[in-house]
Scaffold this motif. Structure first.
Motif: not given
Length: 181
Positions: A145-157
């Motif tokens: 959820a944190v990765v998605l909330l701070r999403w910058q198009g980096q699928f590797q995250d």
């Protein structure tokens, strides 16, 4: 949540209701720091990196605690094999000089590091209790959820938290399912 799961796991270790697998915890004591470092550089984001940092510190402390209390299990041939693959993959970051590539390779190492624990739980369901593994899984859901909330198009995250969610949940399911069989 992550720290709570470690506290519960360590309590169970003291009580003798969880028996940490030597290969898995040795790998985690080493690989989690490589995973944190490569994830932090790859994502470029401290907020996304809080869970890998907490995991690194807690894994090392749990490993050292297990050694001090004599609670680690004996190594078998499969454990040695998993250790060898895990440590070899840790050299990838140095060789390729790419945090993203290293972190993605590290996910394979993390997967290999779970094999001894999963084998142990299948063989002896008393080796692990399911609750800490499900709490860890929940922490990885929050990390996603944190990765998605701070999403910058980096699928590797997403690779690290999804990988760890699946692996931790699998141990929890095995521990739960093994008790029913």
């Amino acid at each position: 949540m992550h720290v709570t799961a470690f506290a519960l796991y360590n309590k169970q270790m003291i009580q003798g209701t969880s028996r940490p697998n030597t290969a898995t915890w040795t790998l985690w004591a080493f690989l989690t720091f490589l995973n944190f470092g490569s994830y932090k550089v790859m994502s470029g984001n401290w907020v996304k990196s809080i869970l890998p940092l907490a995991s690194s510190i807690a894994c090392l402390l749990t490993f050292l605690f297990a050694i001090a209390k004599g609670k680690l299990s004996r190594l078998n041939i499969w454990d040695v094999f998993a250790l060898g693959i895990g440590f070899l993959s840790g050299c990838a970051w140095w060789w390729y000089q790419s945090a993203t590539y290293a972190n993605l390779i590290m996910q394979g190492s993390i997967l290999v590091s779970f094999v001894p624990t999963m084998r142990g739980v299948r063989k002896n369901p008393k080796n692990e209790k399911a609750l800490p593994w499900f709490i860890w899984s929940s922490a990885y859901i929050l990390s996603i959820a944190v990765v998605l909330l701070r999403w910058q198009g980096q699928f590797q995250d997403l690779a690290y938290p999804i990988n760890c969610l699946v692996l931790h949940a699998a141990v929890g399911v095995l521990a739960k399912r093994s008790k029913v069989l």
